[in-house]
Design a protein around this motif. Sequence first.
Motif, short mmCIF file in Angstrom:
data_model
loop_
_atom_site.label_atom_id
_atom_site.label_comp_id
_atom_site.label_asym_id
_atom_site.label_seq_id
_atom_site.Cartn_x
_atom_site.Cartn_y
_atom_site.Cartn_z
N UNK A 282 -3.37 -24.37 1.53
CA UNK A 282 -4.69 -24.27 0.90
C UNK A 282 -4.64 -23.35 -0.32
N UNK A 283 -5.32 -23.76 -1.38
CA UNK A 283 -5.42 -22.95 -2.60
C UNK A 283 -6.54 -21.93 -2.38
N UNK A 284 -6.29 -20.67 -2.75
CA UNK A 284 -7.30 -19.65 -2.53
C UNK A 284 -7.25 -18.58 -3.61
N UNK A 285 -8.29 -17.74 -3.59
CA UNK A 285 -8.34 -16.55 -4.45
C UNK A 285 -8.86 -15.38 -3.61
N UNK A 329 -15.79 -9.46 12.17
CA UNK A 329 -15.02 -9.89 13.32
C UNK A 329 -14.80 -11.40 13.30
N UNK A 330 -15.87 -12.13 12.98
CA UNK A 330 -15.77 -13.59 12.90
C UNK A 330 -14.83 -14.00 11.76
N UNK A 331 -14.92 -13.28 10.63
CA UNK A 331 -14.06 -13.59 9.49
C UNK A 331 -12.59 -13.36 9.84
N UNK A 348 -9.34 -7.99 1.32
CA UNK A 348 -10.21 -8.80 0.48
C UNK A 348 -10.60 -10.09 1.20
N UNK A 349 -11.68 -10.67 0.72
CA UNK A 349 -12.18 -11.94 1.27
C UNK A 349 -11.33 -13.09 0.71
N UNK A 350 -11.02 -14.05 1.54
CA UNK A 350 -10.22 -15.20 1.14
C UNK A 350 -11.14 -16.39 0.88
#
Length: 595
Positions: A282-285, A329-331, A348-350
């Motif tokens: 998967x492509x992500x930032x 926690x869910x993340x 960081x958030x994905x």
Amino acid sequence: MPELIWSGKDKVKFHHHDVPFHLLNEQYRFNAESGRPQNREDNILIHGDNLLALKSLLPEFGGKINCIYIDPPYNTGNENWVYNDNVNDPRIQKWLGEVVGKEGEDFSRHDKWLCMMYPRLKLLKQLLANDGVILVHIDENADNLLHGLMIEIFDKSNELGRVIWDKKNPKGDAKKLSYQHESIFIFCKSGFHEKCRLRRAKKNAPAMLKKAKILFKKIGKKQYPDDLKETVKKYGLPEEILAQHAFVADLEWVNQEFQNWLKKQNFSNGEKAYKFIDENGDVFRPVSMAWPNKEVAPGDYFIPLKHPITGLDCPVPERGWRFPSDTMKIMLENDEIIFGKNETAQPQNKYLLKEHLFENIPSVISFGGSDDTLHKHIGIKLEHAKPYEFVKELLSYFTDKNSVILDSFIGSGTTAHAVLSLNHQDGGIRKFIGIELMNYAEETTAKRIRTIVDGYEYKSGKSTKFQNGTGGGFTFYTVGDPLFTAPDTLNPAAPLAAVRTYIGYTEDLQQTWLPENGVSPHALGYQNGTAYVFYYEADCATTLDWAFLQTLNAEGLPEKPERWVIYADKVVLTAAQLQKANIVFKRIPRDISRF
């Protein structure tokens, strides 16, 4: 709120109410040749004064236009353009003389321009759906005037913003600053709605996802350096050289190759931020998870995250996390958080690209070029027309596949071309309505639309090529006679459908029934428990009496109405009888003395 004041405003402020309804006379219908895509064939092109045409569209399209896109005269004062971009056109002058009076002869061009635009914008607002948007092009000659006018008519609270169009081509004949941009003011009708989406698709996302998929499939397979492959091929070197430098692709190599490829692409910065590929392909930032407000977050937003390898606490942002601990926690469970190599890096958030295929519409859009070559291919000569690809891109932001789009200054037909092309691209059934005052409405505008629908041949060097058509079609109208020959007298030559549609509009019916659609002859509509009946005969006066009332049960209504509104020429029932039957009688506005 500050108000824009100009000479003649008092004469035009309510003029849109006084503009008479006119009939639209159908001249011909044009549909795609056999074998071409059909898409939508009920598009409309009108030749005539757009003020009269806009008023005449109200009965059928009032409050139903999803997107208005106009490119009005820019108030340059230049009278040498093929598109007469000024308000000294004799037809506008005639209108100013009739509406504003003799004082209009001495108005500055800015006053004239405002007098011309004001009633047209008022009618456009009435045509716009509650959740619709209007986009208006303008340049430096009148952008401040237009902005004030739009705020006054649509209200500041309904301003969605301004797009600066960077045309990448400064004006070469400028005597002051050399402008290379135009403004596009964007307003909605009655506050922000969900359909007023201010987001656009990341147009390069499909290519990015495809490239990532190709690269990811190479993991575990033998690869060779690209530059070495090119050298071996170019100079005919032995293949053994490649074998000596072979390697097995891993995820790190895939990411490096993907990032090298991105650097070479002309993508937006927002798209290029998605420059990583994870272990799932998967492509992500990465995106910061810091609390976005100036105030410090509640205590629950300061619970540290433990690094998955070292087990030690990672740094917490100074003002706390963006999310509460339960969400974090869910993340974590969903693998939506990115950790560094150790606990010293802030998590960081994905963001996965496949889940973020849309982005905010930027306030600056760069788009150069023109349709000059296209115009040459199809035999159209018109200067300064907007590039249809740019219009197409803007319309893709603010419309969906079912939208109705109106351009009351359609010029060469750029908006129609953009709509047809967009439908052909995504299978949509968008409908365009275009109005053009100038005499080239048939020889240029309609010709262009016909050509785009069916496709055309053109010369490319010494060869002849064919551009496939978009399919679709349209009906060409001219502005005809007034619907009323006097304030209270219907034009006896008016088609029944036009009269019924007008009456339905005055009653604010959401849907006006027409006999050709299979309803009973006199049934006009049904809404909120009220049945509307239009008892009309072209060549004789009608009378509301007991005999006619006996026929109402056969009017094909969905249910028994609580109340009736009945139009007829005369009534013989008493007021008491009408009240007992819950009937409101309305006289048809025509001269019945001739019967």
